[in-house]
Design a protein around this motif. Structure first.
Motif, PDB file in Angstrom:
ATOM      1  N   MET A   1       0.833  -1.179   0.000  1.00  0.00           N
ATOM      2  CA  MET A   1       0.000   0.000   0.000  1.00  0.00           C
ATOM      3  C   MET A   1       0.879   1.244   0.000  1.00  0.00           C
ATOM      4  O   MET A   1       1.711   1.416   0.863  1.00  0.00           O
ATOM      5  N   GLY A   2       0.680   2.083  -0.986  1.00  0.00           N
ATOM      6  CA  GLY A   2       1.392   3.347  -1.046  1.00  0.00           C
ATOM      7  C   GLY A   2       0.577   4.426  -0.368  1.00  0.00           C
ATOM      8  O   GLY A   2      -0.523   4.194   0.124  1.00  0.00           O
ATOM      9  N   LYS A   3       1.129   5.632  -0.344  1.00  0.00           N
ATOM     10  CA  LYS A   3       0.440   6.732   0.332  1.00  0.00           C
ATOM     11  C   LYS A   3       0.610   8.014  -0.461  1.00  0.00           C
ATOM     12  O   LYS A   3       1.699   8.350  -0.907  1.00  0.00           O
ATOM     13  N   LEU A   4      -0.503   8.726  -0.621  1.00  0.00           N
ATOM     14  CA  LEU A   4      -0.500  10.074  -1.174  1.00  0.00           C
ATOM     15  C   LEU A   4      -0.641  11.021   0.004  1.00  0.00           C
ATOM     16  O   LEU A   4      -1.612  10.937   0.766  1.00  0.00           O
ATOM     17  N   THR A   5       0.355  11.887   0.190  1.00  0.00           N
ATOM     18  CA  THR A   5       0.290  12.877   1.256  1.00  0.00           C
ATOM     19  C   THR A   5       0.025  14.227   0.623  1.00  0.00           C
ATOM     20  O   THR A   5       0.746  14.667  -0.272  1.00  0.00           O
ATOM     21  N   TYR A   6      -1.025  14.879   1.110  1.00  0.00           N
ATOM     22  CA  TYR A   6      -1.512  16.140   0.563  1.00  0.00           C
ATOM     23  C   TYR A   6      -1.241  17.252   1.568  1.00  0.00           C
ATOM     24  O   TYR A   6      -1.703  17.179   2.714  1.00  0.00           O
ATOM     25  N   ASP A   7      -0.483  18.253   1.148  1.00  0.00           N
ATOM     26  CA  ASP A   7      -0.215  19.437   1.967  1.00  0.00           C
ATOM     27  C   ASP A   7       0.336  19.105   3.351  1.00  0.00           C
ATOM     28  O   ASP A   7       0.065  19.798   4.318  1.00  0.00           O
ATOM     29  N   SER A   8       1.076  18.030   3.460  1.00  0.00           N
ATOM     30  CA  SER A   8       1.701  17.567   4.708  1.00  0.00           C
ATOM     31  C   SER A   8       0.705  17.308   5.832  1.00  0.00           C
ATOM     32  O   SER A   8       1.100  17.112   6.969  1.00  0.00           O
ATOM     33  N   THR A   9      -0.591  17.309   5.526  1.00  0.00           N
ATOM     34  CA  THR A   9      -1.586  17.142   6.591  1.00  0.00           C
ATOM     35  C   THR A   9      -2.493  15.938   6.399  1.00  0.00           C
ATOM     36  O   THR A   9      -3.014  15.406   7.361  1.00  0.00           O
ATOM     37  N   LEU A  61       2.600  17.723  -2.593  1.00  0.00           N
ATOM     38  CA  LEU A  61       2.156  16.335  -2.721  1.00  0.00           C
ATOM     39  C   LEU A  61       3.353  15.410  -2.610  1.00  0.00           C
ATOM     40  O   LEU A  61       4.422  15.712  -3.134  1.00  0.00           O
ATOM     41  N   VAL A  62       3.155  14.286  -1.951  1.00  0.00           N
ATOM     42  CA  VAL A  62       4.176  13.247  -1.886  1.00  0.00           C
ATOM     43  C   VAL A  62       3.510  11.933  -2.272  1.00  0.00           C
ATOM     44  O   VAL A  62       2.463  11.574  -1.728  1.00  0.00           O
ATOM     45  N   PHE A  63       4.111  11.234  -3.238  1.00  0.00           N
ATOM     46  CA  PHE A  63       3.669   9.910  -3.648  1.00  0.00           C
ATOM     47  C   PHE A  63       4.677   8.926  -3.078  1.00  0.00           C
ATOM     48  O   PHE A  63       5.813   8.867  -3.546  1.00  0.00           O
ATOM     49  N   LYS A  64       4.299   8.166  -2.058  1.00  0.00           N
ATOM     50  CA  LYS A  64       5.201   7.225  -1.397  1.00  0.00           C
ATOM     51  C   LYS A  64       4.737   5.805  -1.702  1.00  0.00           C
ATOM     52  O   LYS A  64       3.607   5.436  -1.386  1.00  0.00           O
ATOM     53  N   TYR A  65       5.602   5.049  -2.360  1.00  0.00           N
ATOM     54  CA  TYR A  65       5.272   3.686  -2.773  1.00  0.00           C
ATOM     55  C   TYR A  65       5.818   2.675  -1.780  1.00  0.00           C
ATOM     56  O   TYR A  65       6.932   2.826  -1.279  1.00  0.00           O
ATOM     57  N   ALA A  66       5.047   1.621  -1.530  1.00  0.00           N
ATOM     58  CA  ALA A  66       5.484   0.567  -0.617  1.00  0.00           C
ATOM     59  C   ALA A  66       6.474  -0.371  -1.294  1.00  0.00           C
ATOM     60  O   ALA A  66       7.419  -0.839  -0.677  1.00  0.00           O
ATOM     61  N   GLY A  67       6.256  -0.631  -2.583  1.00  0.00           N
ATOM     62  CA  GLY A  67       7.116  -1.552  -3.317  1.00  0.00           C
ATOM     63  C   GLY A  67       8.240  -0.832  -4.028  1.00  0.00           C
ATOM     64  O   GLY A  67       8.189   0.375  -4.255  1.00  0.00           O
ATOM     65  N   GLY A  68       9.248  -1.596  -4.408  1.00  0.00           N
ATOM     66  CA  GLY A  68      10.411  -1.029  -5.078  1.00  0.00           C
ATOM     67  C   GLY A  68      10.307  -0.995  -6.598  1.00  0.00           C
ATOM     68  O   GLY A  68      11.102  -0.342  -7.252  1.00  0.00           O
ATOM     69  N   ARG A  69       9.324  -1.684  -7.153  1.00  0.00           N
ATOM     70  CA  ARG A  69       9.187  -1.748  -8.615  1.00  0.00           C
ATOM     71  C   ARG A  69       8.098  -0.812  -9.103  1.00  0.00           C
ATOM     72  O   ARG A  69       7.055  -0.684  -8.479  1.00  0.00           O
ATOM     73  N   GLN A  70       8.343  -0.214 -10.259  1.00  0.00           N
ATOM     74  CA  GLN A  70       7.342   0.625 -10.918  1.00  0.00           C
ATOM     75  C   GLN A  70       6.256  -0.287 -11.493  1.00  0.00           C
ATOM     76  O   GLN A  70       6.566  -1.176 -12.286  1.00  0.00           O
TER      77      GLN A  70
END
Length: 109
Positions: A1-9, A61-70
């Protein structure tokens, strides 16, 4: 599961595959300086509602991926997401369409 972080909040969990497709669409809109709404259905674990945020080029915005592969990209899905993003209601997370052999061939032309 990745995470999209919006405006650091606000942090929202999405599958890495979903997140990769969202990154392409959101990035394209923001590069053009376009603001828009982004809506998705919430996970049942947090109430099974719906959420909407206002996407603006100045919002972090931050797109943080759980996996190492695209993940592989389904261009048909990107087009479907972009179509919603260009509508008055904004980007809506629609399910990934089934890919047919014809779609696969079209992507590689």
């Amino acid at each position: 599961m990745g995470k999209l972080t919006y405006d650091s909040t606000l942090g929202v969990d999405f599958d890495d595959r979903v997140l990769a497709h969202l990154q392409l669409v959101i990035g394209a809109k923001l590069r053009r300086g376009e603001s828009f709404y982004f809506s998705w259905r919430d996970d049942p674990a947090i109430g099974d509602g719906r959420s909407t945020i206002w996407m603006h080029p100045r919002v972090s915005l931050v797109f943080k991926y759980a996996g190492g592969r695209q993940p592989s990209i389904n261009r048909i899905w990107v087009d479907a997401l972009m179509s919603t993003a260009n509508s008055p209601g904004g980007l809506v997370l629609v399910p990934e369409p089934e890919r047919t052999e014809n779609d696969h061939n079209r992507e590689h032309e």
